[in-house]
Design a protein around this motif. Structure first.
Motif: not given
Length: 120
Positions: A76-93
Motif C-alpha cells: 500500500n505504498a506508491v512513489d512519484l518520480q518528478m523530473n524536469d521540475l518547473k516553477s509551476e510545479d510548486k504546490a502542496v502535494y
C-alpha cells in the motif's frame, strides 16, 4: 487509514524530486492511490494516480515528466518520480487513497500534504 508522505522540499528548476506515500490501517484493499496538488489561489488538481489494475492517470501538465509507480518493497505504498521540475510545479502535494475497509464502502483518504518548492 493514515497516509504518510515523504520527499517534499526545495529543488531548482530542471531538477527532480521523488515523493513517497504509504497507507496504513485496517485496509482491506485499495482501489486507487496517487497524488494531487494545490498551488496558492488554485484548486486542487490531479497529478498522478495508479489503480488496483495498474492503470495510471496523469494531469496534462505533468505528462512525460512525472511517473507514478508502486513501491514493491512496501504494501500500500506508491512513489512519484518528478523530473524536469518547473516553477509551476510548486504546490502542496497531497497523497490520496481510495481504500476499502471491512464493512465500509470505499472512501477517499488524504494525507496532510508535503510542500514542493521549485526555484528558478
Amino acid at each position: 487509514v493514515q497516509l504518510q508522505a515523504f520527499g517534499g522540499g526545495l529543488v531548482q528548476a530542471g531538477g527532480f524530486l521523488r515523493l513517497s506515500c504509504a497507507a496504513s490501517g485496517s485496509i482491506f484493499s485499495i482501489n486507487d492511490m496517487g497524488w494531487y496538488r494545490q498551488a496558492p489561489g488554485k484548486e486542487r488538481e490531479l497529478v498522478a494516480l495508479i489503480t488496483s489494475d495498474d492503470s495510471t492517470y496523469y494531469g496534462d501538465s505533468v505528462k512525460g515528466r512525472f511517473t507514478i509507480s508502486r513501491d514493491n518493497d512496501k504494501k500500500n505504498a506508491v512513489d512519484l518520480q518528478m523530473n524536469d521540475l518547473k516553477s509551476e510545479d510548486k504546490a502542496v502535494y497531497y497523497c490520496k487513497a481510495k481504500a476499502l475497509l471491512l464493512g465500509v464502502s470505499p472512501m477517499d483518504y488524504w494525507g496532510k500534504g508535503t510542500l514542493v518548492t521549485v526555484s528558478s
